[in-house]
Design a protein around this motif. Sequence first.
Motif, mmCIF file in Angstrom:
data_model
loop_
_atom_site.group_PDB
_atom_site.id
_atom_site.type_symbol
_atom_site.label_atom_id
_atom_site.label_comp_id
_atom_site.label_asym_id
_atom_site.label_seq_id
_atom_site.Cartn_x
_atom_site.Cartn_y
_atom_site.Cartn_z
ATOM 1 N N PRO A 55 0.776 -1.240 0.000
ATOM 2 C CA PRO A 55 0.000 0.000 0.000
ATOM 3 C C PRO A 55 0.802 1.281 0.000
ATOM 4 N N ASP A 56 2.090 1.238 0.384
ATOM 5 C CA ASP A 56 2.822 2.492 0.532
ATOM 6 C C ASP A 56 3.807 2.774 -0.606
ATOM 7 N N VAL A 57 3.552 2.215 -1.790
ATOM 8 C CA VAL A 57 4.391 2.520 -2.952
ATOM 9 C C VAL A 57 4.083 3.940 -3.420
ATOM 10 N N ASP A 58 5.091 4.784 -3.430
ATOM 11 C CA ASP A 58 4.902 6.180 -3.804
ATOM 12 C C ASP A 58 4.811 6.375 -5.314
ATOM 13 N N GLU A 59 5.557 5.557 -6.051
ATOM 14 C CA GLU A 59 5.699 5.839 -7.475
ATOM 15 C C GLU A 59 6.064 4.571 -8.229
ATOM 16 N N ILE A 60 5.538 4.448 -9.438
ATOM 17 C CA ILE A 60 6.030 3.413 -10.342
ATOM 18 C C ILE A 60 6.658 4.110 -11.544
ATOM 19 N N ILE A 61 7.714 3.480 -12.055
ATOM 20 C CA ILE A 61 8.399 3.998 -13.238
ATOM 21 C C ILE A 61 8.430 2.899 -14.291
ATOM 22 N N ASN A 62 7.901 3.189 -15.459
ATOM 23 C CA ASN A 62 8.005 2.265 -16.575
ATOM 24 C C ASN A 62 9.310 2.562 -17.309
ATOM 25 N N PHE A 63 10.389 1.892 -16.884
ATOM 26 C CA PHE A 63 11.669 2.073 -17.569
ATOM 27 C C PHE A 63 11.554 1.571 -19.004
ATOM 28 N N ASP A 64 10.854 0.448 -19.156
ATOM 29 C CA ASP A 64 10.476 -0.049 -20.479
ATOM 30 C C ASP A 64 8.985 0.198 -20.656
ATOM 31 N N ALA A 65 8.619 1.070 -21.561
ATOM 32 C CA ALA A 65 7.212 1.376 -21.792
ATOM 33 C C ALA A 65 6.459 0.116 -22.207
ATOM 34 N N PRO A 66 5.223 -0.083 -21.719
ATOM 35 C CA PRO A 66 4.468 -1.310 -22.017
ATOM 36 C C PRO A 66 3.833 -1.291 -23.408
ATOM 37 N N ILE A 67 4.650 -1.163 -24.439
ATOM 38 C CA ILE A 67 4.110 -1.013 -25.794
ATOM 39 C C ILE A 67 3.619 -2.335 -26.365
ATOM 40 N N ASP A 68 4.092 -3.464 -25.821
ATOM 41 C CA ASP A 68 3.656 -4.770 -26.316
ATOM 42 C C ASP A 68 2.346 -5.228 -25.675
ATOM 43 N N ASP A 69 2.021 -4.671 -24.533
ATOM 44 C CA ASP A 69 0.790 -5.012 -23.817
ATOM 45 C C ASP A 69 0.251 -3.723 -23.212
ATOM 46 N N ILE A 70 -0.418 -2.944 -24.047
ATOM 47 C CA ILE A 70 -0.783 -1.580 -23.677
ATOM 48 C C ILE A 70 -1.665 -1.526 -22.438
ATOM 49 N N LYS A 71 -2.596 -2.483 -22.312
ATOM 50 C CA LYS A 71 -3.497 -2.446 -21.166
ATOM 51 C C LYS A 71 -2.806 -2.782 -19.856
ATOM 52 N N SER A 72 -1.593 -3.342 -19.938
ATOM 53 C CA SER A 72 -0.871 -3.616 -18.692
ATOM 54 C C SER A 72 -0.430 -2.324 -18.015
ATOM 55 N N THR A 79 6.459 7.177 -17.226
ATOM 56 C CA THR A 79 6.813 6.249 -18.296
ATOM 57 C C THR A 79 7.893 6.866 -19.176
ATOM 58 N N ILE A 80 8.944 6.083 -19.423
ATOM 59 C CA ILE A 80 10.044 6.535 -20.269
ATOM 60 C C ILE A 80 9.845 5.974 -21.679
ATOM 61 N N PHE A 81 9.652 6.849 -22.630
ATOM 62 C CA PHE A 81 9.545 6.465 -24.036
ATOM 63 C C PHE A 81 10.821 6.865 -24.771
ATOM 64 N N THR A 82 11.185 6.070 -25.766
ATOM 65 C CA THR A 82 12.251 6.493 -26.673
ATOM 66 C C THR A 82 11.613 7.255 -27.833
ATOM 67 N N GLU A 83 12.439 7.854 -28.658
ATOM 68 C CA GLU A 83 11.929 8.602 -29.809
ATOM 69 C C GLU A 83 11.074 7.715 -30.708
ATOM 70 N N LYS A 84 11.479 6.455 -30.887
ATOM 71 C CA LYS A 84 10.751 5.536 -31.772
ATOM 72 C C LYS A 84 9.403 5.122 -31.178
ATOM 73 N N GLN A 85 9.240 5.274 -29.867
ATOM 74 C CA GLN A 85 8.025 4.793 -29.193
ATOM 75 C C GLN A 85 6.988 5.879 -28.948
ATOM 76 N N LYS A 86 7.325 7.135 -29.178
ATOM 77 C CA LYS A 86 6.454 8.226 -28.753
ATOM 78 C C LYS A 86 5.104 8.233 -29.474
ATOM 79 N N ASN A 87 5.011 7.540 -30.609
ATOM 80 C CA ASN A 87 3.715 7.459 -31.297
ATOM 81 C C ASN A 87 2.725 6.570 -30.548
ATOM 82 N N MET A 88 3.191 5.847 -29.489
ATOM 83 C CA MET A 88 2.320 4.963 -28.708
ATOM 84 C C MET A 88 1.659 5.692 -27.547
ATOM 85 N N ILE A 89 2.071 6.920 -27.283
ATOM 86 C CA ILE A 89 1.578 7.626 -26.102
ATOM 87 C C ILE A 89 0.064 7.794 -26.140
ATOM 88 N N ASN A 90 -0.469 8.261 -27.253
ATOM 89 C CA ASN A 90 -1.922 8.475 -27.362
ATOM 90 C C ASN A 90 -2.701 7.182 -27.199
#
Length: 387
Positions: A306-323, A342-353
């Motif tokens: 219950p006390d997790v302050d933050e999650i960081i997606n070092f690898d963006a979940p582009i293969d399983d978006i609903k995850s 969430t950390i996106f690379t330049e090639k992944q930024k089209n997945m943000i929307n």
Amino acid sequence: MFILNSFSFKIDKRIKESLDRMGFYEPTEVQGLAIPEILSGRDVVIKSMTGSGKTAAFLIPAIQRALGSKFFNTVLIVLPTRELALQTYSVALNISRNFFRTTVVYGGSSMEKQIHDLRDSKIIIGTPGRIIDLINRDLLNLEHVCMFILDEADMMLDMGFIDDIYKIIENLPEKRQNVLASATMPERLDDMIKNLMNDPELIAVSNGYTPKTIVHDYTIIPEHKKFSALLSYIDENRDMKRIIFVRTKHGAVVLSEILNKCGFKNVTLHGDMRQRSREISIKRFRNYRSGIMIATNVAARGIDIPDVDEIINFDAPIDDIKSYSHRAGRSGRFGRPGHALTIFTEKQKNMINEIEMKNNVKMDHKIIKINDVYYNIDYRDIINNIQ
């Protein structure tokens, strides 16, 4: 005391006292809607996202049912993973305290102890494989089960447990109450609901992502600067409890070694770890006031800290978006503030929307200033030295 909105029905005083002691004074939306329906004895389908409190929504009526039964093995709760089973078991123990024995059964742990505990348990919580193994050995008698609960049903389907579930159902009494809980309701669940349940009441809470207290941000970083950017970011505030998600086991091992070299306390959690090692990692992380867990998607559902302050997606979940929603939901538990970056690379930024639309979230752009200390580290040398 624990007040269930305006509903007037009886819950054992001992359960109320346990909930009061745990600090649960008000129900979540799903609890207020589902508990009275389950207590009424009818079949119920719960659709509710992670972090909404659905575990307690079925455990409270299950414990009430077990208290009122003279038989053992009154309630059977089936979950897809060991982590989920252990988490549900922990919540059940906190609510039921010493009212009766509750047993958790799963692979990778001592069967002898589980067999011993089954002799006088009223609630059985377990994974499909171990439950079937115990049935086949005539060590688990389900003839007195009056409530059958299937949690994370969509995950069950994704992991290929459908045949195992039907095998378990074959060993249950025909006259029983059924509860099915799931974060999502894919069409594939329709047949299971029709075959398993009798005129169920559907409790659906929020079509999108449930926790409203989570702030969602993203940043766009060149691939070769990801480690530097991450270390710079987490160094700004080390007094936080974080889960960092990566795509692979190897990625978890690499990132853990880099964090160790840079003085960041961390544990790892991934699918190839032995059960004992997983339990040690989770226990250590629970005891952290601040620190990091590096995890693959195995932790996105089933780890309730219950006390997790933050999650960081070092690898963006582009293969399983609903995850994304399951990952983000490890923060902001039960109305607490949370943050997802969430950390996106330049090639992944089209997945943000697409991630925003499919998870019903809005992410804001965050610029991370890279510290020269971390920019000049030779990460390749660290990676090459990993055995």
